[in-house]
Scaffold this motif. Structure first.
Motif, PDB file in Angstrom:
ATOM      1  N   PHE A   1     -13.470  12.001  23.136  1.00  0.00           N
ATOM      2  CA  PHE A   1     -13.477  12.634  21.817  1.00  0.00           C
ATOM      3  C   PHE A   1     -12.541  13.833  21.844  1.00  0.00           C
ATOM      4  O   PHE A   1     -12.596  14.642  22.766  1.00  0.00           O
ATOM      5  CB  PHE A   1     -14.883  13.137  21.461  1.00  0.00           C
ATOM      6  CG  PHE A   1     -15.888  12.054  21.200  1.00  0.00           C
ATOM      7  CD1 PHE A   1     -16.147  11.627  19.907  1.00  0.00           C
ATOM      8  CD2 PHE A   1     -16.577  11.469  22.242  1.00  0.00           C
ATOM      9  CE1 PHE A   1     -17.084  10.643  19.655  1.00  0.00           C
ATOM     10  CE2 PHE A   1     -17.530  10.479  22.012  1.00  0.00           C
ATOM     11  CZ  PHE A   1     -17.774  10.075  20.718  1.00  0.00           C
ATOM     12  N   PHE A   2     -11.683  13.955  20.827  1.00  0.00           N
ATOM     13  CA  PHE A   2     -10.782  15.101  20.734  1.00  0.00           C
ATOM     14  C   PHE A   2     -10.873  15.735  19.347  1.00  0.00           C
ATOM     15  O   PHE A   2     -11.078  15.057  18.341  1.00  0.00           O
ATOM     16  CB  PHE A   2      -9.327  14.676  20.986  1.00  0.00           C
ATOM     17  CG  PHE A   2      -8.974  14.574  22.441  1.00  0.00           C
ATOM     18  CD1 PHE A   2      -8.550  15.689  23.151  1.00  0.00           C
ATOM     19  CD2 PHE A   2      -9.090  13.376  23.111  1.00  0.00           C
ATOM     20  CE1 PHE A   2      -8.235  15.605  24.496  1.00  0.00           C
ATOM     21  CE2 PHE A   2      -8.780  13.276  24.457  1.00  0.00           C
ATOM     22  CZ  PHE A   2      -8.349  14.393  25.148  1.00  0.00           C
ATOM     23  N   ASP A   3     -10.707  17.034  19.323  1.00  0.00           N
ATOM     24  CA  ASP A   3     -10.625  17.776  18.072  1.00  0.00           C
ATOM     25  C   ASP A   3      -9.573  18.863  18.264  1.00  0.00           C
ATOM     26  O   ASP A   3      -9.268  19.252  19.393  1.00  0.00           O
ATOM     27  CB  ASP A   3     -11.975  18.393  17.717  1.00  0.00           C
ATOM     28  CG  ASP A   3     -12.059  18.808  16.258  1.00  0.00           C
ATOM     29  OD1 ASP A   3     -11.084  18.575  15.514  1.00  0.00           O
ATOM     30  OD2 ASP A   3     -13.100  19.375  15.870  1.00  0.00           O
ATOM     31  N   GLU A   4      -9.003  19.313  17.171  1.00  0.00           N
ATOM     32  CA  GLU A   4      -7.921  20.287  17.285  1.00  0.00           C
ATOM     33  C   GLU A   4      -8.267  21.590  16.569  1.00  0.00           C
ATOM     34  O   GLU A   4      -9.095  21.621  15.649  1.00  0.00           O
ATOM     35  CB  GLU A   4      -6.612  19.723  16.718  1.00  0.00           C
ATOM     36  CG  GLU A   4      -6.561  19.565  15.206  1.00  0.00           C
ATOM     37  CD  GLU A   4      -7.233  18.315  14.695  1.00  0.00           C
ATOM     38  OE1 GLU A   4      -7.370  18.174  13.463  1.00  0.00           O
ATOM     39  OE2 GLU A   4      -7.633  17.463  15.523  1.00  0.00           O
ATOM     40  N   SER A   5      -7.645  22.663  17.010  1.00  0.00           N
ATOM     41  CA  SER A   5      -7.740  23.964  16.354  1.00  0.00           C
ATOM     42  C   SER A   5      -6.368  24.634  16.443  1.00  0.00           C
ATOM     43  O   SER A   5      -5.456  24.111  17.078  1.00  0.00           O
ATOM     44  CB  SER A   5      -8.819  24.832  17.016  1.00  0.00           C
ATOM     45  OG  SER A   5      -8.479  25.107  18.359  1.00  0.00           O
ATOM     46  N   GLY A   6      -6.248  25.785  15.808  1.00  0.00           N
ATOM     47  CA  GLY A   6      -4.947  26.447  15.771  1.00  0.00           C
ATOM     48  C   GLY A   6      -3.953  25.637  14.969  1.00  0.00           C
ATOM     49  O   GLY A   6      -2.812  25.413  15.391  1.00  0.00           O
ATOM     50  N   THR A   7      -4.367  25.188  13.799  1.00  0.00           N
ATOM     51  CA  THR A   7      -3.556  24.253  13.010  1.00  0.00           C
ATOM     52  C   THR A   7      -2.636  24.926  12.000  1.00  0.00           C
ATOM     53  O   THR A   7      -1.924  24.240  11.277  1.00  0.00           O
ATOM     54  CB  THR A   7      -4.476  23.262  12.270  1.00  0.00           C
ATOM     55  OG1 THR A   7      -5.416  24.000  11.463  1.00  0.00           O
ATOM     56  CG2 THR A   7      -5.248  22.396  13.257  1.00  0.00           C
ATOM     57  N   ASN A   8      -2.655  26.250  11.957  1.00  0.00           N
ATOM     58  CA  ASN A   8      -1.812  26.972  10.991  1.00  0.00           C
ATOM     59  C   ASN A   8      -0.652  27.632  11.729  1.00  0.00           C
ATOM     60  O   ASN A   8      -0.838  28.648  12.397  1.00  0.00           O
ATOM     61  CB  ASN A   8      -2.634  28.025  10.250  1.00  0.00           C
ATOM     62  CG  ASN A   8      -1.861  28.659   9.118  1.00  0.00           C
ATOM     63  OD1 ASN A   8      -0.628  28.654   9.091  1.00  0.00           O
ATOM     64  ND2 ASN A   8      -2.583  29.224   8.155  1.00  0.00           N
ATOM     65  N   PRO A   9       0.556  27.076  11.636  1.00  0.00           N
ATOM     66  CA  PRO A   9       1.693  27.642  12.370  1.00  0.00           C
ATOM     67  C   PRO A   9       2.060  29.062  11.949  1.00  0.00           C
ATOM     68  O   PRO A   9       2.748  29.770  12.683  1.00  0.00           O
ATOM     69  CB  PRO A   9       2.827  26.655  12.072  1.00  0.00           C
ATOM     70  CG  PRO A   9       2.425  25.962  10.816  1.00  0.00           C
ATOM     71  CD  PRO A   9       0.938  25.893  10.838  1.00  0.00           C
ATOM     72  N   LYS A  10       1.611  29.489  10.770  1.00  0.00           N
ATOM     73  CA  LYS A  10       1.904  30.836  10.318  1.00  0.00           C
ATOM     74  C   LYS A  10       0.972  31.872  10.961  1.00  0.00           C
ATOM     75  O   LYS A  10       1.317  33.049  11.034  1.00  0.00           O
ATOM     76  CB  LYS A  10       1.780  30.909   8.789  1.00  0.00           C
ATOM     77  CG  LYS A  10       2.821  30.074   8.056  1.00  0.00           C
ATOM     78  CD  LYS A  10       2.662  30.213   6.549  1.00  0.00           C
ATOM     79  CE  LYS A  10       3.724  29.389   5.815  1.00  0.00           C
ATOM     80  NZ  LYS A  10       3.565  29.500   4.341  1.00  0.00           N
ATOM     81  N   LEU A  11      -0.192  31.404  11.412  1.00  0.00           N
ATOM     82  CA  LEU A  11      -1.172  32.314  12.003  1.00  0.00           C
ATOM     83  C   LEU A  11      -1.378  32.088  13.496  1.00  0.00           C
ATOM     84  O   LEU A  11      -1.767  33.003  14.219  1.00  0.00           O
ATOM     85  CB  LEU A  11      -2.524  32.156  11.294  1.00  0.00           C
ATOM     86  CG  LEU A  11      -2.566  32.461   9.793  1.00  0.00           C
ATOM     87  CD1 LEU A  11      -3.951  32.161   9.241  1.00  0.00           C
ATOM     88  CD2 LEU A  11      -2.191  33.918   9.531  1.00  0.00           C
ATOM     89  N   ASP A  12      -1.124  30.880  13.959  1.00  0.00           N
ATOM     90  CA  ASP A  12      -1.427  30.507  15.344  1.00  0.00           C
ATOM     91  C   ASP A  12      -0.159  30.288  16.155  1.00  0.00           C
ATOM     92  O   ASP A  12       0.849  29.802  15.639  1.00  0.00           O
ATOM     93  CB  ASP A  12      -2.269  29.217  15.367  1.00  0.00           C
ATOM     94  CG  ASP A  12      -3.530  29.345  14.530  1.00  0.00           C
ATOM     95  OD1 ASP A  12      -4.276  30.320  14.736  1.00  0.00           O
ATOM     96  OD2 ASP A  12      -3.766  28.466  13.677  1.00  0.00           O
TER      97      ASP A  12
END
Length: 208
Positions: A38-49
């Motif tokens: 199972f995988f999930d992602e975070s840090g999906t906003n290139p302007k903030l992350d």
């Protein structure tokens, strides 16, 4: 994608939504003799992350069954919640709206300890946004391999296939489960294409 169910063959896309993460009281007779990640992602906003972070766990189906039962039991121990979402735990809304900070933190700790009791191996992939800063978004639109998410997906799948061959040699398959997002469909299409190409067949031979 296909997987064995007893002596029958069924589309994994139909089985997964009814099976993954379910406790025994809901699973009934659904069994797949494979590994699952199972995988999930975070840090999906290139302007903030600074980077996309894709994390997940790998385990045999029977280990996921035991972990799912324990997770379900922990969820419903007082104070009972129906599901866990990290952002809700942080902001004390949704399922955590009934709890104060101390109770929410205690619940998160209890769930964390529950996962730690089982033979599930954790993985984490990071992809820096700055590496894609100069790409032409219009020219590369929809092309797998031109987006940050693609590299997270491809690294997760290829990395775990390599890990499986190194640590668990044999013919058992591994099924991948990702959180739904707008970029996932193109990655799945590419994943299925790889399984049809003769020069890639050996690399992805254990891909579920």
């Amino acid at each position: 994608m296909m997987a064995g169910l007893g002596r029958k063959t069924v589309p994994i896309s139909r089985v997964i939504p009814h099976y993954c993460g379910m406790p025994e009281r809901l699973r009934k007779k659904r069994r797949l003799l494979v590994f699952r990640a199972f995988f999930d992602e975070s840090g999906t906003n290139p302007k903030l992350d600074k980077a996309l972070v894709m994390g997940g766990f790998l385990g045999r189906v029977e280990e996921w069954e035991r972990a799912s039962d324990a997770w379900d039991e922990c969820l419903h121990e007082k104070p009972s919640i129906e599901y866990f979402k990290h952002s809700e735990a942080q902001s004390l809304n949704g399922e955590f709206a009934q709890l104060n900070r101390a109770s929410a933190d205690a619940k998160v700790l209890a769930l964390t300890k529950t996962i730690g009791r089982f033979g599930l191996r954790g993985f984490c992939i990071t992809v820096l946004y700055r590496l894609f800063r100069h790409r032409d978004a219009k020219a590369s639109q929809g092309r797998v391999g031109t987006r940050v998410y693609d590299w997270g997906f491809l690294t997760a799948t290829s990395g775990l296939l390599q890990y499986l061959d190194d640590e668990h040699p044999g013919d058992e398959k591994i099924d991948f489960v990702f959180d739904e997002c707008s970029q996932l469909n193109a990655c799945i299409e590419h994943y299925n294409w790889m399984k049809t190409e003769p020069f890639l067949a050996e690399i992805v031979r254990r891909a579920g």
